[in-house]
Design a protein around this motif. Sequence first.
Motif, PDB file in Angstrom:
ATOM      1  N   LYS A  73       0.843  -1.198   0.000  1.00  0.00           N
ATOM      2  CA  LYS A  73       0.000   0.000   0.000  1.00  0.00           C
ATOM      3  C   LYS A  73       0.877   1.245   0.000  1.00  0.00           C
ATOM      4  CE  LYS A  73      -2.197  -0.915   3.809  1.00  0.00           C
ATOM      5  NZ  LYS A  73      -3.191  -0.842   4.921  1.00  0.00           N
ATOM      6  N   THR A  90       1.804  -7.132   5.307  1.00  0.00           N
ATOM      7  CA  THR A  90       1.417  -5.894   4.630  1.00  0.00           C
ATOM      8  C   THR A  90       2.590  -4.932   4.698  1.00  0.00           C
ATOM      9  OG1 THR A  90      -0.936  -6.125   5.167  1.00  0.00           O
ATOM     10  CG2 THR A  90      -0.160  -3.913   4.632  1.00  0.00           C
ATOM     11  N   SER A  92       3.790  -1.008   3.748  1.00  0.00           N
ATOM     12  CA  SER A  92       3.315   0.331   3.402  1.00  0.00           C
ATOM     13  C   SER A  92       4.518   1.227   3.152  1.00  0.00           C
ATOM     14  CB  SER A  92       2.464   0.919   4.538  1.00  0.00           C
ATOM     15  OG  SER A  92       1.372   0.074   4.845  1.00  0.00           O
TER      16      SER A  92
END
Length: 304
Positions: A73, A90, A92
């Motif tokens: 992301k 995840t 970022s």
Amino acid sequence: MSKLLQLTLDLFGDPAPTLPSAPAPDPVRAVPDPGPTRPAEPLEAVLAPATFHHPRANRRAVLGHTFVAYEFKRGKRRSIGFVVGPEGLTVSAPKWVPLAEVDAAVQSKSSWILAKLDAARERRERVESARIAWQDGAAIPFLGEQVIVVLDSRRQWAEGGASLNTDGQALPGVPRLTLHVGLPQHATGEQIRDAVQAWLMRQAKRLFTERLDHFAPQLGVQWKKLVLSNAGTRWGTAHADGTIRLNWRLVHFRLPVIDYVVAHELSHLRVMDHSPRFWDTVATVVPDYAALRGQLREEALPPW
């Protein structure tokens, strides 16, 4: 209360080349055993590297011998961040960081990432192994002990159709507690689950009220209202108006763990943050809160 593990790093340096996509393995046909045994396992299944795949994966990396598909992301942040949660990894990054630098950051933290992914996988396996089969003889945790569910429709049990029997002998490896539920042997799993949950929630309401009344005077605060919750990621919350929300599934834990959560939320009525002053407040009534907090995070409760 249970939070995702997160590590944020400021990484500036020479960009590393973008990692190539993992090539699909060439299909290899297994030669079946001519004997009566079943066919051999396909070779690609035997030699396939370990994999971790986030359900929203949009990038991939090969870390050592492990293939990791992760969610990437972009956001308004200053550094590259890593979060390993129940779904996987995840990553970022700020909008200005090139993908090559993101790939290099993932490679540089490969040991940390793999350790956290392995730990998350082990926890999922423990949770799955604790899944309850809702039938006569099912085992559920209550205040740190295993309780055996007994279907018994011959008597009208108190408290809405269920009664806890504590007269069992404490034999090694054998649960001493039985919960007699006023349901017939042919009751469905859903009926059994709902009856047990209703009983557990009544115990939670009674017990939490007792512990709130116990700790509030020691902390010099007043609570106004108790609300049972079923939140997926929080064990409790406190509001400035004196409302305390506690997850009813805390009754699965031992009493000292419940006391930590109760004291934690009541302490927020004095300090509405997690500053050192807050933790000092918790420690005045629960000195070993750090160890109990760890138990709360690590204990694998059965899926409900």
